[in-house]
Write a protein that holds these residues in place. Sequence first.
Motif, mmCIF file in Angstrom:
data_model
loop_
_atom_site.group_PDB
_atom_site.id
_atom_site.type_symbol
_atom_site.label_atom_id
_atom_site.label_comp_id
_atom_site.label_asym_id
_atom_site.label_seq_id
_atom_site.Cartn_x
_atom_site.Cartn_y
_atom_site.Cartn_z
ATOM 1 N N GLN A 219 0.793 -1.220 0.000
ATOM 2 C CA GLN A 219 0.000 0.000 0.000
ATOM 3 C C GLN A 219 0.833 1.282 0.000
ATOM 4 N N THR A 220 2.087 1.187 0.396
ATOM 5 C CA THR A 220 2.958 2.365 0.339
ATOM 6 C C THR A 220 3.094 2.869 -1.091
ATOM 7 N N SER B 282 -4.462 0.767 -3.811
ATOM 8 C CA SER B 282 -3.895 1.752 -2.895
ATOM 9 C C SER B 282 -3.939 3.172 -3.437
ATOM 10 N N LEU B 283 -4.293 3.328 -4.719
ATOM 11 C CA LEU B 283 -4.277 4.657 -5.329
ATOM 12 C C LEU B 283 -5.435 5.512 -4.843
ATOM 13 N N ARG B 284 -5.158 6.801 -4.696
ATOM 14 C CA ARG B 284 -6.158 7.760 -4.231
ATOM 15 C C ARG B 284 -6.104 9.020 -5.102
ATOM 16 N N SER C 255 0.931 15.227 -5.702
ATOM 17 C CA SER C 255 0.429 16.378 -4.932
ATOM 18 C C SER C 255 1.506 17.320 -4.436
ATOM 19 N N TYR C 256 2.782 16.966 -4.617
ATOM 20 C CA TYR C 256 3.870 17.833 -4.166
ATOM 21 C C TYR C 256 4.018 18.985 -5.154
ATOM 22 N N HIS D 191 0.742 9.287 -4.480
ATOM 23 C CA HIS D 191 0.044 10.487 -4.003
ATOM 24 C C HIS D 191 1.038 11.625 -3.764
ATOM 25 N N GLY D 192 2.172 11.308 -3.188
ATOM 26 C CA GLY D 192 3.184 12.330 -2.944
ATOM 27 C C GLY D 192 3.722 12.921 -4.232
ATOM 28 N N GLY E 274 0.695 3.478 -3.073
ATOM 29 C CA GLY E 274 -0.283 4.551 -3.211
ATOM 30 C C GLY E 274 0.183 5.839 -2.561
ATOM 31 N N ALA E 275 0.871 5.722 -1.425
ATOM 32 C CA ALA E 275 1.368 6.913 -0.737
ATOM 33 C C ALA E 275 2.437 7.612 -1.569
ATOM 34 N N ILE E 276 3.327 6.831 -2.185
ATOM 35 C CA ILE E 276 4.364 7.422 -3.030
ATOM 36 C C ILE E 276 3.733 8.093 -4.246
#
Length: 448
Positions: A136-137, A174-176, A147-148, A143-144, A139-141
């Motif tokens: 799931q990380t 995991s994508l948002r 959105s950065y 997203h970063g 998706g966090a990467i």
Amino acid sequence: MPPSPPVHTLVGDVPRVPALFVAAPASGQGKTTVTAALARLHARQGRRVRVFKTGPDFLDPTLLAAASGAPVHNIDLWMTGEADARVRLAAAARDADLILVEGVMGLHDGTPSGADVARLFDLPVLAVIQAGAMAQTFGAIAHGLASYGAPFRAMHVLANGVGTERHATMLRESLRGGIEWAGALARDAAASLPERHLGLFSADELPDLLTRLDRLADALAPLPVGRLPDPVPICAAAAPSLPPLLAGRRIAIARDDAFRFIYPANVDTLAALGADIAWFSPLRDTALPACDALWLPGGYPELHAATLAANQPMLQSLRDAHAAGVPMLAECGGMMALFDTLVDREGKAHPMAGLLPGTVTMQARLAAIGHQAVVLPWTGLPVEDNEIRGHTFHYSTTASELAPAATATSPRPGGKGEAVYRRGSLTASYVHGYFPSNPAAIAALFGG
């Protein structure tokens, strides 16, 4: 296969062409192989593909050119400049069915960054993320990356190095936040590209390159990323006309396995200035071609030092040209071949041309990297009109009694500038110049 019909359109004076900026969170994620495979995928379907490389780079463009079947130019908002980038993108948009721009390092790395290029030209981003050791990380990467800073036109993500279908499902779920899933690539060592101390191998050093790229293209074809992206507006710009400052002058350029770091735009600039180009090989030829000026670009002299040292007729020909006052430019590897001695990575010393006193020694670690600007007072141009932009990237160091005639500058706070040596008609430095950054200064350097 017959060519596919053109897919670009014209709205007013602005062409709309399918385009994609291929990025990653860091180096080593697979963005070069994915960009090359995408180019290969569409080129073999009969589409006209044009690829650009962000940042100073000589090696990746050879792979991308082999994949696309067309020359690859660099886009770097500091070194090449925005105006030069606009001209080259506009020229590609006039006849391309697809434009791909490969990023450099991580998407947000550097000032200016790949993200700055994607935003400036309003290109959708494809982020290639090496996902083999995460879930799931992912998706966090993603997203970063999306959105950065200011938003992008669109963000797509491709998972690389995926183990199983279940793994791919976890990554996708995991994508948002509207990030588009571009698909998942399985691990495939047979499609990877080999590397050494200065980066990937050049295209002409990989006889099975197209086989590797076809394998990866086949894997991309059924994925969402394998579809042609939506057309986007590409800036309209015209190339400036250059005065024929080098008309009637013949410039000899070294090009072989030891000297291969040549921006196509540099050769185009010399030709646009009116120069006649003569290619030669310091490894194989025994004499220089008849010429009015000489350019020794960078490359891998350390890997071919024994052959260079053994080619005494060529080394003598270089000495004779220097003694005759022929204007000479030697960059990085080209400069290394002109010192008294070159010590290779195994510690063996090889005698070189001896036009520069001292020794150049290969190191195990990177010695310097980054943008550089050079002002050469001996061109005769006003200082304010004399800056040539470029970059440095080398693993060797020099020890010489010769004092630098000038010192390059770095745009980074605290960045160190490279020494520029001047001996007779020879100008030598670790800096790789980007000739379109100042054609008039380049013409003056070569005696125009």
